[in-house]
Design an enzyme around this catalytic site. Structure first.
Site, mmCIF file in Angstrom:
data_model
loop_
_atom_site.group_PDB
_atom_site.id
_atom_site.type_symbol
_atom_site.label_atom_id
_atom_site.label_comp_id
_atom_site.label_asym_id
_atom_site.label_seq_id
_atom_site.Cartn_x
_atom_site.Cartn_y
_atom_site.Cartn_z
ATOM 1 N N ARG A 1 0.453 -1.044 -0.456
ATOM 2 C CA ARG A 1 -0.470 0.413 0.118
ATOM 3 C C ARG A 1 0.799 1.449 0.137
ATOM 4 N NH1 ARG A 1 -3.968 0.511 4.817
ATOM 5 N NH2 ARG A 1 -1.790 -0.288 5.876
ATOM 6 N N SER B 1 7.607 -4.854 6.779
ATOM 7 C CA SER B 1 7.968 -6.086 7.843
ATOM 8 C C SER B 1 8.460 -6.905 7.572
ATOM 9 C CB SER B 1 6.396 -5.983 8.414
ATOM 10 O OG SER B 1 5.804 -4.929 7.992
ATOM 11 N N ASP C 1 6.078 -3.132 11.340
ATOM 12 C CA ASP C 1 4.546 -2.965 11.061
ATOM 13 C C ASP C 1 4.292 -3.023 12.910
ATOM 14 O OD1 ASP C 1 4.948 -6.068 11.201
ATOM 15 O OD2 ASP C 1 3.140 -5.965 10.021
HETATM 16 P P1 ADP Z 1 -1.108 -8.804 6.707
HETATM 17 O O1 ADP Z 1 -0.829 -7.202 6.702
HETATM 18 O O2 ADP Z 1 0.104 -9.809 7.343
HETATM 19 O O3 ADP Z 1 -1.485 -8.984 6.103
HETATM 20 P P2 ADP Z 1 -3.381 -8.554 8.022
HETATM 21 O O4 ADP Z 1 -3.715 -7.965 9.192
HETATM 22 O O5 ADP Z 1 -4.406 -8.221 6.594
HETATM 23 O O6 ADP Z 1 -2.386 -8.976 7.774
HETATM 24 O O7 ADP Z 1 -4.188 -10.105 7.646
HETATM 25 C C1 ADP Z 1 -4.020 -10.584 7.035
HETATM 26 C C2 ADP Z 1 -3.986 -12.213 6.852
HETATM 27 O O8 ADP Z 1 -4.975 -12.645 8.488
HETATM 28 C C3 ADP Z 1 -4.284 -12.944 6.342
HETATM 29 O O9 ADP Z 1 -2.625 -13.479 5.531
HETATM 30 C C4 ADP Z 1 -4.950 -14.178 6.940
HETATM 31 O O10 ADP Z 1 -4.034 -15.432 7.498
HETATM 32 C C5 ADP Z 1 -5.443 -13.685 8.372
HETATM 33 N N1 ADP Z 1 -6.676 -13.778 8.473
HETATM 34 C C6 ADP Z 1 -7.625 -12.945 6.935
HETATM 35 N N2 ADP Z 1 -8.922 -13.124 7.034
HETATM 36 C C7 ADP Z 1 -9.545 -13.574 8.865
HETATM 37 C C8 ADP Z 1 -10.582 -14.164 9.434
HETATM 38 N N3 ADP Z 1 -12.007 -13.623 8.640
HETATM 39 N N4 ADP Z 1 -9.470 -14.757 10.354
HETATM 40 C C9 ADP Z 1 -8.820 -15.316 10.881
HETATM 41 N N5 ADP Z 1 -7.288 -14.405 10.110
HETATM 42 C C10 ADP Z 1 -7.615 -13.991 9.088
HETATM 43 MG MG MG Z 2 -0.328 -5.318 8.117
#
Ligand code: ADP
Ligand code: MG
Length: 451
Positions: free
Chosen positions: A82, A144, A198
Site C-alpha cells: 500500500r 515488515s 509494522d
Molecule cells: P498482514 O498485514 O500481515 O497481511 P492482515 O492484518 O491484513 O495481515 O491480515 C491478513 C491475514 O489475516 C491473512 O493472511 C489471513 O491469514 C488472516 N485472516 C484474514 N481473514 C481472517 C479471518 N476471517 N479470520 C482469521 N484470520 C484471517
Molecule cells: Mg499489515
C-alpha cells in the site's frame, strides 16, 4: 444437536488434538524461555547468536498527540502493498488516503531490483494522482521483515519471510534500494525519513490516542511484537548507557522464537509437515504456530490425516482438501462463528472444499480441530504478551494489536485475556486494543517524531 463432547463423540480425533495442548505449566515454561531469548537478543555479547534478535528501532519517542502535518507511508510485508498519504490534523482528526497494489508471485520471488522498481512506480503514480510528486514530503517506510536497523532511516535486510524471496536484497540497506529505484525514475521528490516494522507502527498508532500503550503486536499473515524497553538495557545502541532518552522501542522479531529447538517440546508432527512444505523451512518456528499464513494449513493436515484413517467424513473425499494451502485461516473463524450446536458455516465451507456433508458429528469434529489450532495460537500469543509485560515490569499497560487473526477470529481476544490472566495472576493490569492502521498512521507518526 447438543454441544459435542469430543472425548465421547470422536475419541480418536480428540486424542490426536491433544498433541496441540499447552498446559499451564508449559505456558509458564515458554514465558521463561522467551525471557531468556529476549535478554540474549538485547545483550551485545549474545546478540550475534541470538535467535530472537530484539532489534533496536531508533524510535525513542512515543507520540505526544501533538504531531501534525502531511506524510507519505509505504506498507510492504502484508497481504497487499500500500501507498498512503496521511494528514495529521488534530488528535482525533487523521485523514488517510491510500491505495493497495497486488505484488505478483513473480515479483515476490524475483530479483529485488524489480520489486523496488515496482514500489517506486506505485509511489510515483500515487503521488501524481494527488499532485504531491514535487512536494518532497517525509516518507515512513513500513517494511515488515527482519531488519537490522543502524539508524532511523537505515536498515539492513536480514532475511525474507511470509512467502517473499527476492534476490539481491539480503545484507543491503533497504532504504537505499528504494531511494535508488526512486532516483532511477527521476520523476518524484520524497524524503525517506524512517524505516520501521509494522509492529512499531502498530504501537505508535495506538499510543497516539492511548498514552499508556507499551506493546505493539501483530497476529496477521505473520506474527511479531515490539515493546518499550529502557535504553539502558539496549546494549546494541551505541552510547546506550549515556543516551538522554530513557526509552527505546525494540522490535523483537519473535516469529523466529524456537528456531534453535526451544519450542520443540510443544511442536507436533503437523507443525513439522507445514514447516517442511513452507518456503522457509526450519525458520519462523513460533510464527508458524501462531499466524494466519499457517493456521488453516495446520487444520487441513489434521483433517486429511483423520480422513485417511477413515475417522472423519467417511466415504467422502475431494481434490481440494488434499491441496496445500487451500484451507484458508478465515475458514477457522467462520467455522468457530457458528453458534453452539449449529454447523451451518462448517457445512458450507466443507461444501466449497468439495466435501458435501451434514453429518453433525463430523462437522463438530472439524470445529473441534479448528478450536484446537486457534486456541494454541492464542495461548502462545498470551505467553508472548505476559513475557513482555513482566520484562517491562509494568503494573498497567495497553497493547496495540493488528492483524486479521486477532481482528476476525471470534474468540481470539477472549482467549488472550483468559490466558494472560492465568499467567499474570493479577500482577499487572492490561488492556488489549485494536490498533488502527499501524503501517500507515504509525509510519506517519514515526516520520513526524523523527524529523
Ligand atoms: P498482514 O498485514 O500481515 O497481511 P492482515 O492484518 O491484513 O495481515 O491480515 C491478513 C491475514 O489475516 C491473512 O493472511 C489471513 O491469514 C488472516 N485472516 C484474514 N481473514 C481472517 C479471518 N476471517 N479470520 C482469521 N484470520 C484471517
Ligand atoms: Mg499489515
Amino acid at each position: 444437536m447438543m454441544a459435542a463432547n469430543p472425548q465421547r463423540d470422536f475419541p480418536e480425533a480428540y486424542e490426536l488434538c491433544k498433541k496441540f495442548d499447552i498446559s499451564d505449566a508449559n505456558m509458564e515454561e515458554i514465558v521463561q524461555r522467551l525471557t531468556k531469548e529476549i535478554k540474549m537478543g538485547l545483550a551485545k555479547d549474545t546478540h550475534p547468536r541470538a535467535v530472537v534478535k530484539c532489534f533496536i528501532t531508533y524510535v525513542q519517542d512515543l507520540p505526544t498527540g501533538k504531531e501534525r502535518g502531511k506524510y507519505l507511508a509505504l506498507d510492504l510485508g502484508g497481504t497487499n502493498f500500500r501507498v498512503l498519504l496521511v494528514t495529521l490534523r488534530s488528535e482525533t482528526e487523521i485523514d488517510i488516503e491510500s491505495k493497495s497494489y497486488v505484488i505478483s508471485k513473480t515479483l515476490m520471488e524475483g530479483p529485488g531490483k524489480d520489486l523496488f522498481d515496482f514500489i517506486a512506480e506505485c509511489l510515483s503514480s500515487f503521488c501524481k494522482d494527488y499532485h504531491i510528486e514535487k512536494e518532497n514530503l517525509p516518507l515512513g517506510f513500513t517494511f515488515s521483515f527482519p531488519l537490522k536497523q543502524v539508524g532511523i532511516n537505515k536498515g539492513i535486510m536480514i532475511t525474507w519471510t511470509k512467502g517473499f524471496k527476492c534476490d539481491g536484497v539480503i545484507g543491503k540497506n533497504v532504504v537505499e534500494l528504494l531511494q535508488d529505484a526512486i532516483n532511477r525514475r527521476g520523476d518524484l521528490k520524497v524524503r525517506i525519513v524512517a524505516i520501521l516494522n509494522d509492529t512499531t507502527g502498530t504501537l505508535m498508532s495506538c499510543a497516539f490516542g492511548n498514552r499508556n500503550c507499551r506493546i505493539g503486536l501483530i497476529v496477521g499473515t505473520g506474527s511479531n511484537a515490539c515493546y518499550v524497553e529502557k535504553t539502558s538495557n539496549t546494549e546494541m545502541l551505541e552510547g546506550y548507557q549515556t543516551s538522554n532518552k530513557p526509552n527505546m522501542i525494540v522490535n523483537c522479531e519473535l516469529g523466529a522464537f524456537g528456531d534453535n529447538g526451544v519450542l520443540d517440546f510443544i511442536r507436533t508432527p503437523y507443525d513439522n509437515a507445514v514447516d517442511k512444505q513452507s518456503i522457509n523451512p526450519k525458520r519462523q518456528t513460533l510464527e508458524k504456530c501462531i499466524s494466519g499464513m499457517y493456521l488453516g494449513e495446520l487444520v487441513r493436515h489434521v483433517v486429511v490425516e483423520l480422513m485417511g484413517k477413515g475417522l472423519l467424513f467417511k466415504g467422502l473425499d475431494s481434490q481440494a482438501i488434499h491441496e496445500k494451502w487451500r484451507f484458508q485461516t478465515s475458514y477457522i473463524s467462520d467455522i468457530e462463528s457458528d453458534p453452539e450446536g449449529s454447523y451451518r458455516q462448517a457445512a458450507m465451507i466443507m461444501d466449497q472444499m468439495g466435501i458435501r456433508t451434514h453429518v453433525e458429528k463430523d462437522l463438530a469434529c472439524l470445529r473441534y480441530i479448528c478450536q484446537t489450532v486457534s486456541t494454541r495460537s492464542a495461548k502462545l500469543t498470551s505467553c508472548v504478551l505476559a513475557c513482555l509485560i513482566q520484562k517491562m515490569n509494568t503494573k498497567d499497560c495497553s497493547v496495540g494489536i493488528d492483524g486479521g487473526v486477532y481482528r476476525y477470529h471470534p474468540h481470539y481476544h477472549n482467549l488472550l485475556v483468559e490466558n494472560m490472566n492465568k499467567l499474570l495472576k493479577g500482577s499487572a493490569k492490561f488492556e488489549l486494543i485494536v490498533s488502527e492502521d499501524g503501517s500507515g498512521r504509525g509510519a506517519a507518526l514515526i516520520a513526524a517524531v523523527s524529523v
